[in-house]
Design an enzyme around this catalytic site. Structure first.
Site, PDB file in Angstrom:
ATOM      1  N   GLU A 167       0.797  -1.231   0.000  1.00  0.00           N
ATOM      2  CA  GLU A 167       0.000   0.000   0.000  1.00  0.00           C
ATOM      3  C   GLU A 167       0.834   1.288   0.000  1.00  0.00           C
ATOM      4  O   GLU A 167       0.791   2.089   0.953  1.00  0.00           O
ATOM      5  CB  GLU A 167      -0.964   0.004   1.195  1.00  0.00           C
ATOM      6  CG  GLU A 167      -1.908  -1.154   1.208  1.00  0.00           C
ATOM      7  CD  GLU A 167      -2.847  -1.143   2.399  1.00  0.00           C
ATOM      8  OE1 GLU A 167      -2.671  -0.341   3.324  1.00  0.00           O
ATOM      9  OE2 GLU A 167      -3.786  -1.973   2.419  1.00  0.00           O
ATOM     10  N   GLU A 350      -5.695  -8.467   0.969  1.00  0.00           N
ATOM     11  CA  GLU A 350      -6.367  -8.088   2.205  1.00  0.00           C
ATOM     12  C   GLU A 350      -7.835  -7.799   1.938  1.00  0.00           C
ATOM     13  O   GLU A 350      -8.144  -7.163   0.936  1.00  0.00           O
ATOM     14  CB  GLU A 350      -5.755  -6.831   2.860  1.00  0.00           C
ATOM     15  CG  GLU A 350      -4.378  -7.012   3.424  1.00  0.00           C
ATOM     16  CD  GLU A 350      -3.850  -5.726   4.058  1.00  0.00           C
ATOM     17  OE1 GLU A 350      -4.665  -4.871   4.460  1.00  0.00           O
ATOM     18  OE2 GLU A 350      -2.613  -5.559   4.107  1.00  0.00           O
TER      19      GLU A 350
HETATM   20  O1  LIG Z   1      -6.778  -0.920   7.975  1.00  0.00           O
HETATM   21  C1  LIG Z   1      -6.749  -2.307   7.910  1.00  0.00           C
HETATM   22  C2  LIG Z   1      -5.476  -2.748   7.201  1.00  0.00           C
HETATM   23  N1  LIG Z   1      -5.380  -2.069   5.916  1.00  0.00           N
HETATM   24  N2  LIG Z   1      -4.261  -2.433   5.136  1.00  0.00           N
HETATM   25  C3  LIG Z   1      -2.964  -2.393   5.839  1.00  0.00           C
HETATM   26  C4  LIG Z   1      -3.046  -3.050   7.204  1.00  0.00           C
HETATM   27  O2  LIG Z   1      -1.800  -2.912   7.879  1.00  0.00           O
HETATM   28  C5  LIG Z   1      -4.203  -2.463   8.001  1.00  0.00           C
HETATM   29  O3  LIG Z   1      -4.262  -3.017   9.304  1.00  0.00           O
END
Ligand SMILES: OC[C@H]1NNC[C@@H](O)[C@@H]1O
Ligand SMILES: [Ca+2]
Length: 446
Positions: A167, A350
């Site tokens: 991300e 995710e």
């Molecule tokens: O906010 C939930 C998830 N989103 N993507 C990255 C993860 O590290 C977060 O916990």
């Protein structure tokens, strides 16, 4: 909605990240990360006092946690490596004891017939590198490439699916523009530079992998599909800006070697002229892309919001993190990816939600009906995309455990397994029991 079905070898798993679950951030010679600093700074950390010092104590409980993953029936496990355990100064000397933890983790996963998916960077940059400018320093691409090479040489073959970055949008938007995340900068001129260097680092790591690796590597991005609130031209333009800033800012360079035109309009004088050979570096052939999906945004032109694009609240269920439950957005974005970037294999790396979980029942059960409902709808949404021809290869549920939700601390519980942070007791929630059945029947139970 078509009948739910998945390819025979669909890879069902769960995801976590080092700083959110491991604890023991300085054990065995590990160097501190920017999250060690940030979480201990009450001026910066929203959930004051919530640090990664203990988290889920996974560093000390790894073997029993992998046994739990096996008991749940997971076929894969997506984890991240804490860069500073392996390279305490971020570059140079390798800390063998730190690397050994990840070798033990991978060997334990394989012994339990669980496929490891390894994310090299999930936000916890070594503090020593932040002292040298962090992602603002153009040398960061080479620092990351050197770290990636160490990991590839140690684990490639046992790890067959690698992820460079998790991300990059969140790292940049949260860490350099709005300051809600480490390293806590608030600077419009820094954000594009950090973002560009993150993507250069991604490109360098993929180049190194093509030299020394023999399996698969990809990039993980979080995508929030943007929908205009009305069919007005103003809302269409605002939606395009929001989509360019969050979604295309990362996938376009990685997949097409170009930045969306809207970014120059958005950043104005803060948007540099990028060297052409940077764009060639960023655009590396990938074996897959990982998509992290949580929610969508409905967008309207609104000058009181950044990008002159504001959210419009919907008549829908919202999660504890304020995200609309909108499973159709997952189907839409997967079809959009295929149409815009081609037929590259995709993983949902995710997907999940934070809901308020009632206290443990008398019989010890943790009932999480809202999460059960969320997951069923999103499994179906993936099945719909596959039915429309999108090559989705697997799904990693976020998250295996309740964990440190970054600046929001431990109060936002995303786990399918409940963690009692006072006792470290793990309790599979109803959602975990559902997931076990989904995996065992490859979705037929839905
Ligand atoms: O906010 C939930 C998830 N989103 N993507 C990255 C993860 O590290 C977060 O916990
Ligand atoms: Ca070794």
């Amino acid at each position: 909605m078509t009948r739910v079905s998945f390819p025979a070898d669909f890879l069902w798993g769960a995801a976590t990240a080092a700083y959110q679950i491991e604890g023991s951030p300085l054990a065995d010679g590990a160097g501190p990360s920017i999250w060690q600093r940030f979480s201990h700074d009450p001026r910066l950390m929203a959930a004051k006092g919530d640090t990664g010092d203990v988290a889920c104590d996974h560093y000390n409980r790894m073997e029993s946690d992998v046994a739990l993953m096996k008991a749940l029936g997971l076929k894969a496990y997506r984890f991240s490596v804490a860069w500073g355990r392996v390279l305490p100064q971020g570059t140079g000397r390798v800390n063998a004891a730190g690397l050994a933890f990840y070798e033990r983790l991978v060997d334990t996963l394989i012994a339990h017939d669980i496929e490891p998916l390894c994310t090299l960077f999930h936000w916890d940059m070594p503090a020593a590198l932040d002292d040298r400018g962090g992602w603002l320093n153009p040398d960061s691409a080479e620092w990351f490439a050197d770290y990636a090479r160490v990991m590839f040489q140690a684990l490639d073959g046992r790890v067959k699916k690698w992820v460079t970055l998790n991300e990059p949008w969140v790292v940049t938007d949260g860490g350099y523009l709005h300051g809600a995340l480490a390293p806590g900068h608030r600077n419009m001129f820094e954000a594009p530079i950090a973002s560009h260097n993150l993507m250069r680092a991604h490109g360098r790591a993929v180049q190194v992998y093509r030299e020394v690796g023999a399996h698969q590597i990809g990039l993980v991005v979080n995508i929030e599909p943007k929908y205009p609130a009305t069919d007005s031209a103003a809302d269409a333009a605002a939606t395009a800006r929001a989509d360019a800033y969050m979604n295309r800012q990362y996938l376009d360079p990685a997949m097409l070697g170009t930045y969306p035109d809207e970014l120059r309009e958005i950043f104005g004088e803060a948007w540099p002229e990028w060297p052409t050979d940077d764009m060639a570096l960023i655009r590396q052939r990938l074996d897959f892309v990982g998509i992290n999906y949580y929610t969508r945004n409905v967008v309207t032109a609104d000058a009181s919001w950044p990008l002159n694009a504001g959210p419009v609240r919907q008549d829908a269920t919202y999660t504890e993190t304020g995200w609309e439950v909108y499973p159709q957005g997952l189907t839409d974005l997967l079809v959009w990816f295929k149409d815009r970037y081609g037929d590259l294999p995709l993983y949902i790396t995710e997907n999940g939600a934070a809901f308020y979980d009632p206290p443990q029942a008398e019989d010890g059960a943790v009932h999480d009906p809202l999460r059960v409902s969320y997951l069923k709808k999103h499994f179906a949404a993936v099945s719909d995309a596959i039915a429309q021809g999108v090559d989705v290869r697997g799904y990693m549920l976020w998250s295996l455990f309740d964990n440190l939700e970054w600046s929001l601390g431990y109060s936002k519980r995303f786990g399918m397994v409940h963690v009692n942070f006072a006792t470290q007791e793990r309790t599979p929630k109803d959602s975990a029991k559902l997931y076990s059945q989904v995996i065992a029947t490859n979705g037929a139970v839905l």
